[in-house]
Write a protein that holds these residues in place. Sequence first.
Motif, short mmCIF file in Angstrom:
data_model
loop_
_atom_site.label_atom_id
_atom_site.label_comp_id
_atom_site.label_asym_id
_atom_site.label_seq_id
_atom_site.Cartn_x
_atom_site.Cartn_y
_atom_site.Cartn_z
N VAL A 217 54.31 11.48 13.62
CA VAL A 217 53.32 11.80 12.59
C VAL A 217 52.10 12.47 13.21
N GLY A 218 51.68 11.99 14.38
CA GLY A 218 50.50 12.57 15.02
C GLY A 218 50.77 13.83 15.81
N SER A 219 52.00 14.02 16.28
CA SER A 219 52.30 15.13 17.17
C SER A 219 52.77 16.38 16.45
N ALA A 220 53.55 16.22 15.39
CA ALA A 220 54.17 17.39 14.74
C ALA A 220 53.16 18.42 14.23
N PRO A 221 51.97 18.05 13.77
CA PRO A 221 51.03 19.09 13.37
C PRO A 221 50.70 20.09 14.48
N TYR A 222 50.72 19.64 15.73
CA TYR A 222 50.49 20.57 16.84
C TYR A 222 51.67 21.52 17.00
N LEU A 223 52.87 21.06 16.65
CA LEU A 223 54.05 21.90 16.73
C LEU A 223 54.10 22.89 15.57
N GLY A 224 53.94 22.39 14.34
CA GLY A 224 54.06 23.25 13.17
C GLY A 224 52.80 24.04 12.88
N GLY A 225 51.70 23.33 12.64
CA GLY A 225 50.45 24.00 12.32
C GLY A 225 49.81 24.67 13.52
N GLY A 226 50.22 24.25 14.71
CA GLY A 226 49.69 24.86 15.93
C GLY A 226 50.61 25.94 16.46
N PHE A 227 51.64 25.54 17.22
CA PHE A 227 52.53 26.54 17.81
C PHE A 227 53.21 27.41 16.76
N GLY A 228 53.85 26.78 15.77
CA GLY A 228 54.59 27.55 14.78
C GLY A 228 53.73 28.54 14.04
N HIS A 229 52.53 28.11 13.66
CA HIS A 229 51.66 29.00 12.91
C HIS A 229 51.25 30.21 13.74
N PHE A 230 50.74 29.97 14.93
CA PHE A 230 50.20 31.08 15.71
C PHE A 230 51.29 31.94 16.33
N TYR A 231 52.45 31.35 16.64
CA TYR A 231 53.54 32.12 17.23
C TYR A 231 54.30 32.93 16.19
N ILE B 218 47.36 35.87 18.83
CA ILE B 218 46.20 35.51 19.63
C ILE B 218 46.71 34.79 20.89
N GLU B 219 46.55 35.41 22.03
CA GLU B 219 47.10 34.88 23.27
C GLU B 219 46.60 33.47 23.55
N TYR B 220 45.31 33.26 23.40
CA TYR B 220 44.75 31.93 23.69
C TYR B 220 45.41 30.86 22.83
N ALA B 221 45.53 31.12 21.51
CA ALA B 221 46.09 30.13 20.60
C ALA B 221 47.56 29.87 20.90
N ILE B 222 48.33 30.92 21.14
CA ILE B 222 49.76 30.75 21.43
C ILE B 222 49.94 30.00 22.74
N ASP B 223 49.18 30.36 23.76
CA ASP B 223 49.29 29.66 25.04
C ASP B 223 48.90 28.19 24.91
N ARG B 224 47.82 27.93 24.17
CA ARG B 224 47.36 26.55 24.01
C ARG B 224 48.42 25.68 23.35
N PHE B 225 49.00 26.17 22.27
CA PHE B 225 49.95 25.34 21.53
C PHE B 225 51.35 25.39 22.12
N ALA B 226 51.71 26.45 22.83
CA ALA B 226 52.98 26.45 23.56
C ALA B 226 52.94 25.38 24.66
N MET B 227 51.81 25.28 25.34
CA MET B 227 51.66 24.25 26.36
C MET B 227 51.84 22.86 25.75
N GLU B 228 51.22 22.62 24.60
CA GLU B 228 51.34 21.31 23.97
C GLU B 228 52.74 21.06 23.45
N ALA B 229 53.39 22.09 22.88
CA ALA B 229 54.76 21.92 22.40
C ALA B 229 55.69 21.55 23.55
N LYS B 230 55.54 22.21 24.69
CA LYS B 230 56.38 21.89 25.83
C LYS B 230 56.07 20.51 26.40
N ARG B 231 54.82 20.12 26.37
CA ARG B 231 54.49 18.76 26.82
C ARG B 231 55.17 17.73 25.95
#
Length: 291
Positions: free
Chosen positions: A152-166, A173-186
């Motif tokens: 519940v706490g993690s998926a928003p970083y995957l969907g609203g973060g990585f998925g949205h910006f990628y 936006i390179e910064y946003a994609i890199d930030r959330f790709a790092m978190e998705a891989k973590r």
Amino acid sequence: MTEPTDYTPPKVWTWNKSGGGQFASINRPIAGPTHDRALPVGRHPLQLYSLGTPNGVKVTIMLEELLAAGHAGAEYDAWLINIGAGDQFGSGFVAINPNSKIPALVDHGGPAPIRVFESGSILLYLAEKFGAFLPEDLAGRTECLNWLFWQVGSAPYLGGGFGHFYAYAPHKIEYAIDRFAMEAKRQLDVLDRRLAESPYIAGDTYTIADMAIFPWYGGLAKGWLYGGAEFLSVQDYKHLQAWADRLLERPAVQRGRMVNRTFGEPSSQLRERHEASDFETKTQDKLGTAG
């Protein structure tokens, strides 16, 4: 598309509908209904209003697993909520989920209807109602809920973060994609390390934690989400891949992925589900309405 120049936020934010990207037509900074629309009610006590997104699939997998385990009281009607058309802002839907997000469930099986919204809450409600897929001992239950709330706490970083910006943002936006790709891989690494220790997320037993996590992270691992599998090197997470394959062998998971689905092969789409026989007779290929 070139990356925009540096942005200086104004002192007071105002809503600019033209800058919202792919989902601008359904995103807004206020809650509440936009139109009057009553929800249909079928003949079963459990009435689900949803769409075959990862959050929706969690619940249809759970319901199909309950039925497969012999819980006849888990029979349900699944009604399609087209979020692209704004169905989630109808007055009937907002009455059962003030947050206007799918899925939402109403249980008519008691003296008064019970509304249940948020997918994690629905999974927990059904697990407790039927005494299934949630360990009874304190340690096992706690471990299961640890992972349910992790999702519940993690998926928003995957969907609203990585998925949205990628995949969806109007600018890459390179910064946003890199930030959330790092978190998705973590997060993928968190799961891969956990699944190196046990066959299922909460231990040796299949639980609602698996059902919650699979549509998001299993879907990402199998290449279904955001076209990002190669970008994130999902093939490297061997234990996660094996777990996803293990769940995909379950007939209830296969059926749950079909319910309220509006994309993919017509034979995989059961846009509404009212009887178990609908899987054989009412998929889009059988109805001849693939569009």
